[in-house]
Design a protein around this motif. Structure first.
Motif, mmCIF file in Angstrom:
data_model
loop_
_atom_site.group_PDB
_atom_site.id
_atom_site.type_symbol
_atom_site.label_atom_id
_atom_site.label_comp_id
_atom_site.label_asym_id
_atom_site.label_seq_id
_atom_site.Cartn_x
_atom_site.Cartn_y
_atom_site.Cartn_z
ATOM 1 N N TYR A 15 0.983 -1.307 0.066
ATOM 2 C CA TYR A 15 -0.152 0.116 0.045
ATOM 3 C C TYR A 15 0.923 1.318 0.068
ATOM 4 O O TYR A 15 0.709 2.381 -0.684
ATOM 5 C CB TYR A 15 -0.853 0.286 1.186
ATOM 6 C CG TYR A 15 -1.938 1.116 1.207
ATOM 7 C CD1 TYR A 15 -2.991 1.194 0.702
ATOM 8 C CD2 TYR A 15 -1.451 2.303 1.932
ATOM 9 C CE1 TYR A 15 -3.730 2.373 0.440
ATOM 10 C CE2 TYR A 15 -2.390 3.432 1.918
ATOM 11 C CZ TYR A 15 -3.448 3.471 1.007
ATOM 12 O OH TYR A 15 -4.194 4.725 1.142
ATOM 13 N N ALA A 18 2.490 1.682 -3.354
ATOM 14 C CA ALA A 18 1.375 1.899 -4.357
ATOM 15 C C ALA A 18 1.209 3.560 -4.212
ATOM 16 O O ALA A 18 0.884 4.320 -5.296
ATOM 17 C CB ALA A 18 0.332 1.032 -4.255
ATOM 18 N N THR A 21 3.932 5.794 -5.278
ATOM 19 C CA THR A 21 4.131 5.865 -6.706
ATOM 20 C C THR A 21 2.865 6.489 -7.601
ATOM 21 O O THR A 21 3.064 7.195 -8.437
ATOM 22 C CB THR A 21 4.468 4.372 -6.964
ATOM 23 O OG1 THR A 21 5.239 3.699 -6.486
ATOM 24 C CG2 THR A 21 4.716 4.340 -8.711
ATOM 25 N N ALA A 22 1.721 6.377 -6.864
ATOM 26 C CA ALA A 22 0.388 7.113 -7.624
ATOM 27 C C ALA A 22 0.713 8.476 -7.478
ATOM 28 O O ALA A 22 0.118 9.265 -8.345
ATOM 29 C CB ALA A 22 -0.647 6.461 -7.057
ATOM 30 N N SER A 48 -3.474 3.885 -11.064
ATOM 31 C CA SER A 48 -2.512 3.632 -9.976
ATOM 32 C C SER A 48 -3.345 4.027 -8.742
ATOM 33 O O SER A 48 -2.954 3.499 -7.650
ATOM 34 C CB SER A 48 -1.612 4.787 -10.343
ATOM 35 O OG SER A 48 -2.108 6.083 -10.420
ATOM 36 N N VAL A 51 -4.890 0.714 -7.192
ATOM 37 C CA VAL A 51 -4.407 -0.210 -6.470
ATOM 38 C C VAL A 51 -4.507 -0.232 -5.149
ATOM 39 O O VAL A 51 -4.624 -1.061 -4.275
ATOM 40 C CB VAL A 51 -2.785 -0.158 -7.097
ATOM 41 C CG1 VAL A 51 -2.020 -1.307 -6.219
ATOM 42 C CG2 VAL A 51 -2.453 -0.249 -8.267
ATOM 43 N N CYS A 52 -4.315 1.281 -4.673
ATOM 44 C CA CYS A 52 -4.539 1.446 -3.209
ATOM 45 C C CYS A 52 -5.969 1.323 -2.819
ATOM 46 O O CYS A 52 -6.156 0.629 -1.824
ATOM 47 C CB CYS A 52 -4.013 2.842 -2.900
ATOM 48 S SG CYS A 52 -2.487 3.474 -3.500
ATOM 49 N N SER A 75 -6.570 -5.545 -7.316
ATOM 50 C CA SER A 75 -5.312 -4.617 -7.121
ATOM 51 C C SER A 75 -4.340 -4.951 -7.997
ATOM 52 O O SER A 75 -3.647 -4.175 -8.730
ATOM 53 C CB SER A 75 -5.179 -4.640 -5.583
ATOM 54 O OG SER A 75 -4.164 -3.878 -5.405
ATOM 55 N N ALA A 79 -2.298 -2.818 -10.914
ATOM 56 C CA ALA A 79 -1.122 -2.553 -10.848
ATOM 57 C C ALA A 79 -0.538 -3.003 -12.335
ATOM 58 O O ALA A 79 0.172 -2.348 -12.824
ATOM 59 C CB ALA A 79 -0.443 -3.338 -9.905
ATOM 60 N N THR A 82 -1.620 -0.350 -14.891
ATOM 61 C CA THR A 82 -0.666 1.101 -14.630
ATOM 62 C C THR A 82 0.658 0.629 -15.381
ATOM 63 O O THR A 82 0.999 1.955 -15.965
ATOM 64 C CB THR A 82 -0.457 1.218 -13.069
ATOM 65 O OG1 THR A 82 -1.915 1.628 -12.466
ATOM 66 C CG2 THR A 82 0.305 2.491 -12.707
ATOM 67 N N TYR A 107 6.117 -1.069 -9.553
ATOM 68 C CA TYR A 107 4.732 -1.891 -9.637
ATOM 69 C C TYR A 107 5.171 -3.409 -9.726
ATOM 70 O O TYR A 107 4.475 -4.271 -9.324
ATOM 71 C CB TYR A 107 3.867 -1.586 -10.779
ATOM 72 C CG TYR A 107 3.360 -0.133 -10.698
ATOM 73 C CD1 TYR A 107 2.064 -0.306 -9.674
ATOM 74 C CD2 TYR A 107 3.581 0.858 -10.791
ATOM 75 C CE1 TYR A 107 1.364 0.817 -9.183
ATOM 76 C CE2 TYR A 107 2.718 2.292 -10.292
ATOM 77 C CZ TYR A 107 1.777 1.877 -9.529
ATOM 78 O OH TYR A 107 1.158 3.181 -9.073
ATOM 79 N N ILE A 110 5.172 -4.342 -6.029
ATOM 80 C CA ILE A 110 3.752 -4.223 -5.381
ATOM 81 C C ILE A 110 3.264 -5.635 -5.918
ATOM 82 O O ILE A 110 2.753 -6.444 -5.286
ATOM 83 C CB ILE A 110 3.077 -3.052 -5.968
ATOM 84 C CG1 ILE A 110 3.680 -1.873 -5.312
ATOM 85 C CG2 ILE A 110 1.596 -3.288 -5.606
ATOM 86 C CD1 ILE A 110 3.423 -0.458 -6.064
#
Length: 128
Positions: A15, A18, A21-22, A48, A51-52, A75, A79, A82, A107, A110
């Motif tokens: 998390y 992600a 990075t988002a 992006s 994912v979170c 999720s 990813a 993305t 990613y 992740i």
């Protein structure tokens, strides 16, 4: 160094990565051309962030293994999506290759964490 116990989805390494990075993608995507606003820019921001969001939902569905895994799969899919948008952004010249590699690599990490949890969900499930 003792690891802190995981109390919420925000404590999960996947998390944190992600989310971080988002936010980096959001900042850099502000420089994407205006004609990409409703395609690449919106898509890379949405996936992006998803994912979170899906990780947060998965965390709250830990009472039900199938629901937990389903949200983790969502999720994982976001990813991977993305990563696809990152490749498009690099190929179109909106994102430099080094930044693209950095984001793509994040990613990959992740995805590795998500797959590990999906393949062994029992330690995460809330016992009744």
């Amino acid at each position: 160094m003792k690891k802190e116990p995981i109390k919420s989805h925000e404590d999960l390494e996947a998390y944190k990565m992600a989310f971080d990075t988002a936010m980096k993608i959001f900042e850099l995507s502000k420089k994407f051309p205006v004609e990409e606003r409703y395609s690449l820019t919106d898509q890379i921001r949405r996936s992006s962030r998803s994912v979170c969001a899906n990780l947060a939902e998965a965390w709250r569905k830990r009472r039900y293994e199938a629901a937990f895994i389903a949200k983790l799969n969502d999720s994982e899919a976001e990813a991977a999506e993305t990563q696809t948008w990152i490749k498009f952004a690099v190929k179109c010249g909106y994102l430099d290759v080094e930044k693209g590699r950095e984001f793509y690599g994040a990613y990959n990490q992740i995805l590795g964490i998500l797959v590990t949890i999906i393949n062994n969900p029992s330690p995460w499930i809330i016992k009744r």
